[in-house]
Design an enzyme around this catalytic site. Structure first.
Site, PDB file in Angstrom:
ATOM      1  N   GLY A 178       0.805  -1.216   0.000  1.00 63.30           N
ATOM      2  CA  GLY A 178       0.000   0.000   0.000  1.00 63.30           C
ATOM      3  C   GLY A 178       0.833   1.258   0.000  1.00 63.30           C
ATOM      4  N   LEU A 182       3.859   4.765   4.066  1.00 59.14           N
ATOM      5  CA  LEU A 182       3.614   5.691   5.160  1.00 59.14           C
ATOM      6  C   LEU A 182       4.910   6.255   5.732  1.00 59.14           C
ATOM      7  CD1 LEU A 182       0.745   3.785   6.999  1.00 59.14           C
ATOM      8  CD2 LEU A 182       0.547   5.756   5.470  1.00 59.14           C
ATOM      9  N   HIS A 189      -5.411   7.170 -11.218  1.00 60.26           N
ATOM     10  CA  HIS A 189      -5.037   6.967 -12.617  1.00 60.26           C
ATOM     11  C   HIS A 189      -4.474   5.559 -12.849  1.00 60.26           C
ATOM     12  CE1 HIS A 189      -5.902  10.855 -14.387  1.00 60.26           C
ATOM     13  NE2 HIS A 189      -5.528  11.393 -13.235  1.00 60.26           N
ATOM     14  N   ASP A 225      -8.956   4.401  -1.074  1.00 59.13           N
ATOM     15  CA  ASP A 225      -8.676   5.113  -2.310  1.00 59.13           C
ATOM     16  C   ASP A 225      -8.345   4.088  -3.385  1.00 59.13           C
ATOM     17  OD1 ASP A 225      -6.077   4.277  -1.743  1.00 59.13           O
ATOM     18  OD2 ASP A 225      -5.168   6.256  -1.981  1.00 59.13           O
TER      19      ASP A 225
END
Length: 272
Positions: free
Chosen positions: A72, A75, A100, A154
């Site tokens: 992901g 962070l 995108h 997201d």
């Protein structure tokens, strides 16, 4: 378009290989479990665009190097920016880099396979969900993950996940952020199959090669139908199906398919 496919590809975090009509894109930040930073996200967009435009490529496979598929959003990288919002949300437009990414995969005319070789979390799982097919290694695990870090989804997570597993199950997986292991992932329709770790890459590539031997025009039109059908009414889909199958009948591949059937042999499709 954000980028031209003619733009020279200088990949820092993706290994690109093409063999037997299969373009393999290996996310290559193993020290971060292939977590997505701005550079990797841009490279995914460019790599998908390039593969989609290459006539020698019939199938695209996305996988990860090392122990992870994609963990992901990076962070740690974001923490270096003094807790500011990730730069991917400040650039481009309201879709962000990972938005995108999802569009490029869905709009690619080539089938895209996610080979989930290890951990897929957050935007990493969303990357896999945007693909047409997903396979998982026996020791891998996936998670929506966002809620664990105080984040909402997201990268298309809230679009793709309900369409794959249903609204109620998707709500559970997103709101709890719990881990999903291979048996459950296959049972709920999240992945197409599970392969043993030691045979994972070989089995995925065998499947991809068989897919790559299919008729390119029919594969492209089939993908377009599948990607648009959830948001269209039946009449519209019936009209689109009729237009596309007429287009297929005008190809040499259909002639080859019929002849191969009559001769009881495997067809050789050339995309003509």
């Amino acid at each position: 378009m954000l980028f031209s496919v003619e733009e020279e590809l200088e990949m820092e975090h993706i290994i690109v290989e093409t063999k037997d009509g299969v373009r393999t894109l290996t996310l290559n930040r193993p020290e971060r479990l292939n977590a997505v930073n701005d550079t990797l996200s841009k490279e995914i967009i460019l790599a998908i665009s390039d593969a989609s435009a290459d006539d020698d490529v019939r199938v695209i496979v996305i996988t990860g190097s090392g122990r992870g598929f994609c963990s992901g959003l990076d962070l740690t990288d974001n923490a270096k920016r003094n807790s500011e919002a990730p730069s991917r949300y400040k650039k481009l437009d309201e879709l962000g880099w990972v938005g995108h990414q999802a569009l490029r995969i869905v709009h690619s005319d080539k089938p895209v396979i996610a080979a989930i070789n290890g951990t897929a979390a957050g935007a990493g799982l969303a990357l896999a969900l945007a693909c047409d097919l997903r396979f998982m290694s026996a020791s891998a695990r996936v998670t929506a993950g966002y809620i664990r870090r105080g984040l909402s989804p997201d990268a298309g997570m809230s679009y793709f996940l309900p369409r794959l597993v249903g609204q109620t199950k998707a709500a559970e997986l997103i709101l709890t952020g719990r881990d999903i292991y291979p048996d459950e992932a296959e049972r709920i329709g999240l992945v197409n199959g599970i392969f043993p770790d030691e045979e994972f890459q070989e089995q995925v590539m065998e499947f991809a090669r068989e897919l790559a031997a299919g008729p390119p025009v029919a594969m492209t039109l089939s993908k377009r139908l599948l990607s648009t059908s959830p948001d269209m009414d039946l009449i519209t889909i019936l009209k689109q199906e009729y237009a596309f199958i007429k287009q297929c009948f005008g190809t040499k591949d259909v002639q080859e398919g019929v002849q191969a059937f009559a001769e009881k042999r495997k067809p050789v499709f050339r995309g003509e």
